[in-house]
Design a protein around this motif. Structure first.
Motif, PDB file in Angstrom:
ATOM      1  N   PRO A 168       7.451  -1.928  -3.067  1.00 46.35           N
ATOM      2  CA  PRO A 168       8.048  -2.167  -1.744  1.00 46.35           C
ATOM      3  C   PRO A 168       9.524  -1.804  -1.665  1.00 46.35           C
ATOM      4  CG  PRO A 168       6.703  -4.046  -2.416  1.00 46.35           C
ATOM      5  CD  PRO A 168       6.808  -3.143  -3.605  1.00 46.35           C
ATOM      6  N   ARG A 169      10.254  -1.930  -2.765  1.00 39.26           N
ATOM      7  CA  ARG A 169      11.682  -1.633  -2.747  1.00 39.26           C
ATOM      8  C   ARG A 169      11.982  -0.136  -2.715  1.00 39.26           C
ATOM      9  NH1 ARG A 169      14.849  -6.086  -4.825  1.00 39.26           N
ATOM     10  NH2 ARG A 169      14.379  -7.782  -3.391  1.00 39.26           N
ATOM     11  N   PHE A 170      10.960   0.669  -2.950  1.00 44.10           N
ATOM     12  CA  PHE A 170      11.146   2.121  -2.955  1.00 44.10           C
ATOM     13  C   PHE A 170      10.285   2.783  -1.884  1.00 44.10           C
ATOM     14  CE2 PHE A 170      12.121   0.608  -7.238  1.00 44.10           C
ATOM     15  CZ  PHE A 170      13.420   1.069  -7.367  1.00 44.10           C
ATOM     16  N   GLY A 171      10.098   2.060  -0.782  1.00 46.60           N
ATOM     17  CA  GLY A 171       9.401   2.634   0.362  1.00 46.60           C
ATOM     18  C   GLY A 171       7.893   2.543   0.331  1.00 46.60           C
ATOM     19  N   GLY A 172       7.330   1.804  -0.626  1.00 46.15           N
ATOM     20  CA  GLY A 172       5.881   1.695  -0.714  1.00 46.15           C
ATOM     21  C   GLY A 172       5.305   0.838   0.402  1.00 46.15           C
ATOM     22  N   THR A 173       4.284   1.355   1.086  1.00 48.08           N
ATOM     23  CA  THR A 173       3.572   0.606   2.124  1.00 48.08           C
ATOM     24  C   THR A 173       2.092   0.990   2.065  1.00 48.08           C
ATOM     25  OG1 THR A 173       3.524   2.160   3.990  1.00 48.08           O
ATOM     26  CG2 THR A 173       5.600   0.978   3.608  1.00 48.08           C
ATOM     27  N   MET A 174       1.286   0.250   2.840  1.00 47.48           N
ATOM     28  CA  MET A 174      -0.145   0.565   2.890  1.00 47.48           C
ATOM     29  C   MET A 174      -0.410   1.898   3.585  1.00 47.48           C
ATOM     30  SD  MET A 174      -1.660  -1.885   5.874  1.00 47.48           S
ATOM     31  CE  MET A 174      -0.905  -1.950   7.513  1.00 47.48           C
ATOM     32  N   ASN A 175       0.614   2.473   4.244  1.00 45.79           N
ATOM     33  CA  ASN A 175       0.456   3.760   4.909  1.00 45.79           C
ATOM     34  C   ASN A 175       0.883   4.933   4.038  1.00 45.79           C
ATOM     35  OD1 ASN A 175      -0.575   2.622   7.300  1.00 45.79           O
ATOM     36  ND2 ASN A 175       1.497   2.098   7.966  1.00 45.79           N
ATOM     37  N   ASN A 176       1.216   4.655   2.782  1.00 48.49           N
ATOM     38  CA  ASN A 176       1.444   5.728   1.818  1.00 48.49           C
ATOM     39  C   ASN A 176       0.228   6.667   1.838  1.00 48.49           C
ATOM     40  OD1 ASN A 176       0.550   6.499  -1.147  1.00 48.49           O
ATOM     41  ND2 ASN A 176       2.782   6.544  -1.099  1.00 48.49           N
ATOM     42  N   GLN A 177       0.488   7.959   1.768  1.00 46.80           N
ATOM     43  CA  GLN A 177      -0.589   8.939   1.927  1.00 46.80           C
ATOM     44  C   GLN A 177      -1.716   8.744   0.909  1.00 46.80           C
ATOM     45  OE1 GLN A 177       0.536  13.018   1.218  1.00 46.80           O
ATOM     46  NE2 GLN A 177      -1.294  13.833   2.199  1.00 46.80           N
ATOM     47  N   ILE A 178      -1.360   8.452  -0.333  1.00 47.55           N
ATOM     48  CA  ILE A 178      -2.382   8.284  -1.368  1.00 47.55           C
ATOM     49  C   ILE A 178      -3.195   7.015  -1.115  1.00 47.55           C
ATOM     50  CG2 ILE A 178      -2.703   7.797  -3.828  1.00 47.55           C
ATOM     51  CD1 ILE A 178      -0.379   9.814  -4.325  1.00 47.55           C
ATOM     52  N   VAL A 179      -2.514   5.937  -0.733  1.00 43.87           N
ATOM     53  CA  VAL A 179      -3.209   4.678  -0.425  1.00 43.87           C
ATOM     54  C   VAL A 179      -4.154   4.889   0.753  1.00 43.87           C
ATOM     55  CG1 VAL A 179      -2.854   2.306   0.387  1.00 43.87           C
ATOM     56  CG2 VAL A 179      -1.353   3.270  -1.372  1.00 43.87           C
ATOM     57  N   TYR A 180      -3.672   5.564   1.772  1.00 46.88           N
ATOM     58  CA  TYR A 180      -4.468   5.858   2.975  1.00 46.88           C
ATOM     59  C   TYR A 180      -5.711   6.670   2.616  1.00 46.88           C
ATOM     60  CZ  TYR A 180      -5.266   7.999   7.627  1.00 46.88           C
ATOM     61  OH  TYR A 180      -5.799   8.442   8.811  1.00 46.88           O
TER      62      TYR A 180
END
Length: 216
Positions: free
Chosen positions: A35-47
């Motif tokens: 999360p501190r480096f821009g990680g979210t559930m909308n990250n392309q790989i996660v998506y």
């Protein structure tokens, strides 16, 4: 792909959820980068991993860790995020009590959280650990690793150097009763820039192979 808000240990958590078409559809949960480096559930790989599970008939869930997006709370250096992941899986299992097993996929920081979640969940049939960082995070809790899975990482990953990942893979491969499939994406960096299609293709092939073994 419904937006969902469900209770977490430190407030509400925001997710995206797609139920499987059958009562016994397995569950696939996907965990995002730091999360501190821009990680979210909308990250392309996660998506893309979310859709990989959905397209194969899974009940799929991805969500934001505490303090990300509309998820309440504050970053907790992995401890709280593991609790978030456990709460997310509890939530989807409550909706799907007849699900025939669970798969856990995580990318980077999410791979570390995912492997810890794996240790807590005997119903987990498999995992996908994408670009794990054993040079940064302690993976000694995998003693032993409870299920077979895929560890996939980039040849040119400077965040998680291949030699560090290799040490983790070698340790896990020495355990009896599980099979660790290691794949190295040639030329790929930590974020698989320009090679996400290849990454997801490899993950999809692995999942289909494992599902075929169950059905055989």
């Amino acid at each position: 792909m419904p937006e969902v808000i469900f209770p977490g240990p430190d407030g509400r958590l925001e997710g995206r959820y797609q139920p499987g078409k059958t009562k016994t559809a397995p569950i696939g949960i996907v965990l995002h980068p730091h999360p501190r480096f821009g990680g979210t559930m909308n990250n392309q790989i996660v998506y893309r991993l979310f859709y990989m599970f959905q397209e194969r008939g899974f009940t799929a869930l991805r969500f934001n860790f505490r303090g990300v997006g509309r998820s309440q709370g504050f970053f907790d250096h992995g401890v709280g995020e593991l609790s978030d992941a456990a709460a997310a899986l509890d939530w989807v299992q409550t909706l799907h009590p007849d699900a025939r097993g669970v798969w856990i996929a995580g990318f980077s920081f999410g791979a570390w959280i995912g492997m810890q979640l794996l240790m807590r969940r005997p119903e987990a049939e498999g995992f996908m650990s994408i670009a794990p960082q054993p040079n940064i995070y302690d993976f000694s809790f995998l003693a032993p690793c409870p299920s077979s899975g895929l560890i996939i990482h980039g040849e040119n990953d400077r965040v998680a150097p291949p030699e560090a990942v290799q040490t983790l893979v070698d340790k896990l491969k020495s355990q009896k009763g599980i099979v660790i499939d290691q794949q190295i994406v040639k030329g790929a960096n930590h974020f698989f820039e320009g090679q996400v299609d290849e990454l997801i293709g490899n993950c999809s092939d692995y999942l289909e192979k494992r599902l075929a073994e169950v059905e055989a």
